[in-house]
Design an enzyme around this catalytic site. Structure first.
Site, PDB file in Angstrom:
ATOM      1  CG  ASP A 120      17.518  43.131 -48.573  1.00  0.00           C
ATOM      2  OD1 ASP A 120      16.305  43.348 -48.722  1.00  0.00           O
ATOM      3  OD2 ASP A 120      18.090  42.100 -48.966  1.00  0.00           O
ATOM      4  CD  GLN A 164      15.054  36.201 -51.120  1.00  0.00           C
ATOM      5  OE1 GLN A 164      15.194  37.241 -51.765  1.00  0.00           O
ATOM      6  NE2 GLN A 164      14.024  35.995 -50.326  1.00  0.00           N
ATOM      7  CE  LYS A 202      12.927  40.010 -53.161  1.00  0.00           C
ATOM      8  NZ  LYS A 202      13.695  39.482 -52.024  1.00  0.00           N
TER       9      LYS A 202
HETATM   10  N1  GUN Z   1      13.820  36.931 -47.123  1.00  0.00           N
HETATM   11  C1  GUN Z   1      12.572  37.283 -46.720  1.00  0.00           C
HETATM   12  N2  GUN Z   1      12.389  38.614 -46.861  1.00  0.00           N
HETATM   13  C2  GUN Z   1      13.538  39.122 -47.372  1.00  0.00           C
HETATM   14  C3  GUN Z   1      13.946  40.425 -47.731  1.00  0.00           C
HETATM   15  O1  GUN Z   1      13.220  41.419 -47.607  1.00  0.00           O
HETATM   16  N3  GUN Z   1      15.209  40.527 -48.216  1.00  0.00           N
HETATM   17  C4  GUN Z   1      16.038  39.450 -48.347  1.00  0.00           C
HETATM   18  N4  GUN Z   1      17.269  39.656 -48.814  1.00  0.00           N
HETATM   19  N5  GUN Z   1      15.682  38.225 -48.004  1.00  0.00           N
HETATM   20  C5  GUN Z   1      14.436  38.055 -47.531  1.00  0.00           C
END
Ligand code: GUN
Length: 289
Positions: free
Chosen positions: A121, A98, A54
């Protein structure tokens, strides 16, 4: 006729180019880059890979990233204090925490602490509510990536029968809402569903997000259906080599479906591209550009 391999990697690249143009415009107008804070608690290897990807891709499109890599022993109060400071930081447009978080930290408390305007998100209850009310502002990245691929391939989704396998807050539930908003007839199936294969076989659109390799086989796929495989599972093959597979038996889907996303190279890249797109959207909204 074998299915079309839906190339999420190529589509995501195109999306990132669009974000890069938008980010450059934003930077020229405001004198600063859009900013994304990335918070990781602990050292889960898969999460570390996602977070690094990311941040690298953010840099590539001209988005500044602010990493906060915290020790697994970090307490909830400390994490909430960090989020409070990121909420107040004018250089931060998006905040990504995350998931999953270590045991002992309330996911709900953390997600609710994020300023909804910076919630790239789309997990804050405000954004969940906006989506379910049909007026989304910030949409969760993986379902948004799925929707963009579906619209690119099928055009108007109105009236199509969609089945979502899995009911997670991150993918299954928001995916079902997006498809409903796009006027599909939507069914969600999950571990307690009694007639999963039968339900899946009705689907023009089948989105699978469970995290179980081989869950979906020929008996679940209607000929000609569009199949999106969100699962990312690390398995060992007969030679003891580790590799990534989805939830769908790819060979079976290639035989039967109209289109299918591979793993890797399908939905995964779309998730990151949509995160960058959401960050640019948040930056523009915050500065009214
Ligand atoms: N863990 C797995 N997928 C995601 C996501 O799309 N966003 C976040 N913040 N954590 C994750």
């Amino acid at each position: 006729m074998p299915a079309v391999r839906i190339d999420g990697k190529a589509f995501a690249e195109q999306l990132r180019e669009e974000v890069a143009v938008g980010a450059a415009g934003f930077t020229a107008e405001t004198g600063r880059q859009p900013g994304l804070a990335v918070v990781l608690v602990g050292s889960d290897p898969a999460s570390q890979v996602y977070v690094r990807t990311k941040m690298r891709q953010a840099a590539e499109v001209g988005i500044a990233s602010f990493p906060h890599l915290l020790d697994v022993g970090t307490g909830e109060a400390e994490l909430l204090a960090l989020i409070d400071s990121l909420n107040r930081d004018d250089n931060v447009d998006g905040i990504l925490v995350q998931l999953p978080l270590p045991a002992g930290i309330s996911e709900a408390a953390v997600l609710e602490a994020i300023d909804p305007g910076k919630d790239v998100d789309g997990f804050h209850p405000y954004n969940v509510g906006r989506l379910s009310g049909g007026k989304p502002v910030m949409v969760p990245c993986t379902p948004l990536g799925c929707l963009l691929l579906l619209q690119d391939r099928l055009g108007d989704l109105s009236g199509l029968k969609a089945v979502v396998v899995g009911r997670s807050n991150i993918v299954g539930k928001p995916m079902a809402q997006l498809l409903l908003n796009a006027s599909c007839t939507v069914t969600t199936v999950h571990s307690r569903s009694r007639n999963m294969a039968e339900e899946c076989r009705q689907a023009d659109i089948l989105v699978v997000a469970v995290g179980r390799p081989g869950l979906i086989g020929a008996e679940h796929i209607k000929p000609g259906a569009t199949v999106l495989d969100v699962g990312i599972n690390r398995v060992e093959d007969a030679q003891g080599q580790s590799r990534l597979v989805g939830d769908v038996d790819y060979a079976a889907a290639l035989d039967l479906a109209g289109g299918v996303t591979p793993v890797p190279g399908g939905i995964g890249p779309m998730t990151v591209a949509c995160l960058l797109r959401n960050t640019l959207t948040a930056a523009k909204q915050r500065s009214n550009k």
